[in-house]
Design a protein around this motif. Structure first.
Motif, PDB file in Angstrom:
ATOM      1  N   ALA A   1       9.674   1.606  33.760  1.00 41.97           N
ATOM      2  CA  ALA A   1      10.145   0.225  33.624  1.00 41.97           C
ATOM      3  C   ALA A   1       9.687  -0.381  32.301  1.00 41.97           C
ATOM      4  O   ALA A   1      10.433  -1.133  31.662  1.00 41.97           O
ATOM      5  CB  ALA A   1       9.661  -0.629  34.787  1.00 41.97           C
ATOM      6  N   PHE A   2       8.491  -0.020  31.863  1.00 41.62           N
ATOM      7  CA  PHE A   2       7.981  -0.581  30.610  1.00 41.62           C
ATOM      8  C   PHE A   2       8.754  -0.060  29.404  1.00 41.62           C
ATOM      9  O   PHE A   2       8.935  -0.773  28.420  1.00 41.62           O
ATOM     10  CB  PHE A   2       6.481  -0.328  30.486  1.00 41.62           C
ATOM     11  CG  PHE A   2       5.690  -1.026  31.561  1.00 41.62           C
ATOM     12  CD1 PHE A   2       5.732  -2.402  31.699  1.00 41.62           C
ATOM     13  CD2 PHE A   2       4.925  -0.301  32.454  1.00 41.62           C
ATOM     14  CE1 PHE A   2       5.025  -3.057  32.700  1.00 41.62           C
ATOM     15  CE2 PHE A   2       4.205  -0.942  33.454  1.00 41.62           C
ATOM     16  CZ  PHE A   2       4.252  -2.317  33.578  1.00 41.62           C
ATOM     17  N   ASP A   3       9.224   1.172  29.475  1.00 44.22           N
ATOM     18  CA  ASP A   3      10.094   1.691  28.407  1.00 44.22           C
ATOM     19  C   ASP A   3      11.405   0.907  28.379  1.00 44.22           C
ATOM     20  O   ASP A   3      11.948   0.616  27.311  1.00 44.22           O
ATOM     21  CB  ASP A   3      10.387   3.175  28.624  1.00 44.22           C
ATOM     22  CG  ASP A   3       9.160   4.049  28.447  1.00 44.22           C
ATOM     23  OD1 ASP A   3       8.188   3.605  27.798  1.00 44.22           O
ATOM     24  OD2 ASP A   3       9.173   5.189  28.961  1.00 44.22           O
ATOM     25  N   GLN A   4      11.913   0.570  29.556  1.00 45.74           N
ATOM     26  CA  GLN A   4      13.137  -0.229  29.648  1.00 45.74           C
ATOM     27  C   GLN A   4      12.921  -1.607  29.035  1.00 45.74           C
ATOM     28  O   GLN A   4      13.803  -2.127  28.343  1.00 45.74           O
ATOM     29  CB  GLN A   4      13.589  -0.348  31.107  1.00 45.74           C
ATOM     30  CG  GLN A   4      14.019   0.959  31.722  1.00 45.74           C
ATOM     31  CD  GLN A   4      14.266   0.838  33.214  1.00 45.74           C
ATOM     32  OE1 GLN A   4      13.818  -0.095  33.887  1.00 45.74           O
ATOM     33  NE2 GLN A   4      14.987   1.808  33.760  1.00 45.74           N
ATOM     34  N   TRP A   5      11.768  -2.202  29.294  1.00 50.52           N
ATOM     35  CA  TRP A   5      11.469  -3.517  28.713  1.00 50.52           C
ATOM     36  C   TRP A   5      11.481  -3.435  27.192  1.00 50.52           C
ATOM     37  O   TRP A   5      12.033  -4.299  26.520  1.00 50.52           O
ATOM     38  CB  TRP A   5      10.105  -4.013  29.194  1.00 50.52           C
ATOM     39  CG  TRP A   5      10.008  -4.358  30.643  1.00 50.52           C
ATOM     40  CD1 TRP A   5      10.915  -4.096  31.634  1.00 50.52           C
ATOM     41  CD2 TRP A   5       8.922  -5.016  31.270  1.00 50.52           C
ATOM     42  NE1 TRP A   5      10.445  -4.541  32.841  1.00 50.52           N
ATOM     43  CE2 TRP A   5       9.229  -5.122  32.648  1.00 50.52           C
ATOM     44  CE3 TRP A   5       7.712  -5.525  30.817  1.00 50.52           C
ATOM     45  CZ2 TRP A   5       8.375  -5.716  33.564  1.00 50.52           C
ATOM     46  CZ3 TRP A   5       6.850  -6.120  31.728  1.00 50.52           C
ATOM     47  CH2 TRP A   5       7.184  -6.226  33.084  1.00 50.52           C
TER      48      TRP A   5
ATOM     49  N   ALA B   1      12.996  -1.206  25.315  1.00 46.01           N
ATOM     50  CA  ALA B   1      14.370  -0.953  24.871  1.00 46.01           C
ATOM     51  C   ALA B   1      15.198  -2.235  24.883  1.00 46.01           C
ATOM     52  O   ALA B   1      16.127  -2.394  24.081  1.00 46.01           O
ATOM     53  CB  ALA B   1      15.027   0.106  25.753  1.00 46.01           C
ATOM     54  N   ALA B   2      14.825  -3.172  25.757  1.00 48.69           N
ATOM     55  CA  ALA B   2      15.533  -4.452  25.843  1.00 48.69           C
ATOM     56  C   ALA B   2      15.004  -5.468  24.833  1.00 48.69           C
ATOM     57  O   ALA B   2      15.472  -6.607  24.790  1.00 48.69           O
ATOM     58  CB  ALA B   2      15.409  -5.012  27.260  1.00 48.69           C
ATOM     59  N   GLY B   3      14.017  -5.066  24.012  1.00 52.39           N
ATOM     60  CA  GLY B   3      13.541  -5.943  22.946  1.00 52.39           C
ATOM     61  C   GLY B   3      12.178  -6.559  23.148  1.00 52.39           C
ATOM     62  O   GLY B   3      11.699  -7.297  22.286  1.00 52.39           O
ATOM     63  N   LYS B   4      11.512  -6.291  24.263  1.00 52.01           N
ATOM     64  CA  LYS B   4      10.160  -6.824  24.444  1.00 52.01           C
ATOM     65  C   LYS B   4       9.198  -6.039  23.555  1.00 52.01           C
ATOM     66  O   LYS B   4       9.245  -4.815  23.493  1.00 52.01           O
ATOM     67  CB  LYS B   4       9.729  -6.725  25.911  1.00 52.01           C
ATOM     68  CG  LYS B   4      10.460  -7.693  26.810  1.00 52.01           C
ATOM     69  CD  LYS B   4       9.836  -7.746  28.185  1.00 52.01           C
ATOM     70  CE  LYS B   4      10.531  -8.786  29.030  1.00 52.01           C
ATOM     71  NZ  LYS B   4       9.827  -9.004  30.283  1.00 52.01           N
ATOM     72  N   ARG B   5       8.309  -6.772  22.870  1.00 54.30           N
ATOM     73  CA  ARG B   5       7.372  -6.146  21.937  1.00 54.30           C
ATOM     74  C   ARG B   5       6.009  -5.981  22.593  1.00 54.30           C
ATOM     75  O   ARG B   5       5.536  -6.872  23.282  1.00 54.30           O
ATOM     76  CB  ARG B   5       7.236  -7.005  20.681  1.00 54.30           C
ATOM     77  CG  ARG B   5       6.639  -6.246  19.498  1.00 54.30           C
ATOM     78  CD  ARG B   5       6.336  -7.187  18.349  1.00 54.30           C
ATOM     79  NE  ARG B   5       5.163  -7.999  18.630  1.00 54.30           N
ATOM     80  CZ  ARG B   5       3.902  -7.566  18.523  1.00 54.30           C
ATOM     81  NH1 ARG B   5       3.640  -6.329  18.173  1.00 54.30           N
ATOM     82  NH2 ARG B   5       2.898  -8.381  18.787  1.00 54.30           N
TER      83      ARG B   5
END
Length: 189
Positions: free
Chosen positions: A16-20, A22-26
């Motif tokens: 899930a953190f990889d998805q975050w 990929a969605a632009g969360k730094r």
């Protein structure tokens, strides 16, 4: 008799953190998963116990629903046969699980905590471990967090959040350590 070897607790190292990201969360600590892999290798080589914690989301919008790809464990942190996997539904790995009982049954006095995210599940688990009387070590380079906006609208960097969380925990709830220090101590044991 208390075990001379510490237990490694790996918190929520899930896709899930990889998805975050990929969605632009730094996030901070881009090498944290590699440090977790280093810790796992050292603990396995020493025969010390390893506990894998998984977060299972309960809200339909959660990135951690067991039927979704975000629930899957990142490759660097996959468990091996015989290693405990504990599923939690709240921030603390001690609430609603048998983690404390397993640690006590193993006569484990020292726990080493790593994983994600520093200021959520890692922090909550670390605070509880300290409050429950475990000699708690939090591995600063094997955990990470994300930028956040506070209730006042101010932006806070992942680095600042990480540093403040470590400052809040240091001394009262845990000793803040590095991967290298943990591995050296395991070798000395």
């Amino acid at each position: 008799m208390t075990s001379s070897l510490p237990a490694l607790i790996v918190v929520d190292v899930q896709c899930a953190f990889d998805q975050w990201e990929a969605a632009g969360k730094r996030r901070n600590n881009p090498d944290a998963a590699a440090r977790i892999a280093d810790l796992l290798k050292a603990f396995r080589a020493s025969g010390a116990p390893v506990f894998h914690i998984r977060h299972e989301g309960t809200k339909p919008s959660s990135s951690f629903l067991p039927t979704d790809p975000g629930y899957v464990v990142k490759d660097e942190a996959r468990e091996q046969p015989g290693e405990a996997v504990i599923v939690k539904r709240v921030n603390s790995a001690f609430i609603g699980t048998d983690l404390e009982q397993r640690l006590r049954a193993g006569n484990i006095a020292t726990v080493v905590i790593c994983g994600a995210t520093t200021n959520h599940c890692v922090e909550t688990t670390t605070r509880m471990a300290g409050n429950l009387g475990f000699d708690t070590r939090l591995v600063r380079d094997a955990t990470w967090t994300f930028d956040r906006v506070g209730p006042d609208g101010d932006a806070h960097s992942a680095e600042a959040i990480h540093a403040m969380t470590l400052s809040n925990l240091d001394g009262e709830f845990a000793r803040i350590v590095t991967t290298g220090e943990v591995i050296a101590a395991l070798g000395a044991a």
